[in-house]
Scaffold this motif. Structure first.
Motif, mmCIF file in Angstrom:
data_model
loop_
_atom_site.group_PDB
_atom_site.id
_atom_site.type_symbol
_atom_site.label_atom_id
_atom_site.label_comp_id
_atom_site.label_asym_id
_atom_site.label_seq_id
_atom_site.Cartn_x
_atom_site.Cartn_y
_atom_site.Cartn_z
ATOM 1 N N SER A 1 11.563 6.749 -2.852
ATOM 2 C CA SER A 1 10.709 5.644 -3.316
ATOM 3 C C SER A 1 11.494 4.358 -3.502
ATOM 4 N N TYR A 2 12.674 4.451 -4.105
ATOM 5 C CA TYR A 2 13.460 3.235 -4.298
ATOM 6 C C TYR A 2 14.012 2.694 -2.980
ATOM 7 N N ALA A 3 14.359 3.580 -2.063
ATOM 8 C CA ALA A 3 14.818 3.109 -0.751
ATOM 9 C C ALA A 3 13.724 2.306 -0.063
ATOM 10 N N PHE A 4 12.495 2.817 -0.117
ATOM 11 C CA PHE A 4 11.375 2.096 0.494
ATOM 12 C C PHE A 4 11.000 0.858 -0.317
ATOM 13 N N THR A 5 11.214 0.882 -1.627
ATOM 14 C CA THR A 5 10.922 -0.278 -2.468
ATOM 15 C C THR A 5 11.829 -1.454 -2.089
ATOM 16 N N ILE A 6 13.023 -1.142 -1.613
ATOM 17 C CA ILE A 6 13.946 -2.189 -1.163
ATOM 18 C C ILE A 6 13.687 -2.550 0.299
ATOM 19 N N GLN B 1 0.803 -1.226 0.000
ATOM 20 C CA GLN B 1 0.000 0.000 0.000
ATOM 21 C C GLN B 1 0.836 1.277 0.000
ATOM 22 N N SER B 2 1.872 1.326 0.800
ATOM 23 C CA SER B 2 2.632 2.579 0.890
ATOM 24 C C SER B 2 3.373 2.879 -0.404
ATOM 25 N N LEU B 3 3.853 1.852 -1.084
ATOM 26 C CA LEU B 3 4.540 2.100 -2.346
ATOM 27 C C LEU B 3 3.566 2.511 -3.444
#
Length: 139
Positions: free
Chosen positions: A84-89, A47-49
């Protein structure tokens, strides 16, 4: 459309794809009656992404209307993409490792979850601050 906006749209689409794909392990965790922490971690990732991608699409739409330098616009873009990419990982790793990554000092993958969360949080704040400045300058 400005190049900075196009970059946000592209990276937003990549993050949205990842977020939607994270729905599969989220559903699997629910079906397999995984622990509440694992289910919640996959829900957060999914959800957050999705929300992060929508944020990038939204900022991409308003960026051309901001009367600020290209450098400030690129600061907003780079900060949002990095976040976004930091959270995607970090978010799926949190679910996989069952480590929330909220405290330093973890070992192995837990350390990556922590630094992903820290990087994502700080760059989100930079993006939000720069966006406030840009909006204020554009009044």
């Amino acid at each position: 459309m400005e190049t900075s906006s196009r970059h946000l749209i592209f990276h937003g689409a990549v993050v949205l794809l990842a977020a939607l794909l994270y729905g599969a392990p989220y559903a699997k965790a629910i079906k397999s009656v995984a622990t509440a922490q694992v289910v919640n971690s996959w829900r957060v990732a999914h959800q957050s992404l999705c929300l992060g991608a929508v944020l990038m699409f939204s900022v991409a739409a308003i960026l051309p209307f901001l009367s600020v330098s290209a450098a400030l616009k690129w600061l907003i873009v780079v900060a949002l993409v990095t976040s976004s990419y930091a959270f995607t990982i970090a978010t799926p790793l949190a679910a996989i490792t069952q480590d929330r990554g909220l405290a330093s000092g973890g070992q192995g993958w837990a350390r990556l979850v922590y630094w992903g969360n820290i990087t994502g949080a700080w760059t989100s704040l930079v993006a939000a601050g720069a966006l406030v400045v840009a909006a204020g300058m554009s009044l």
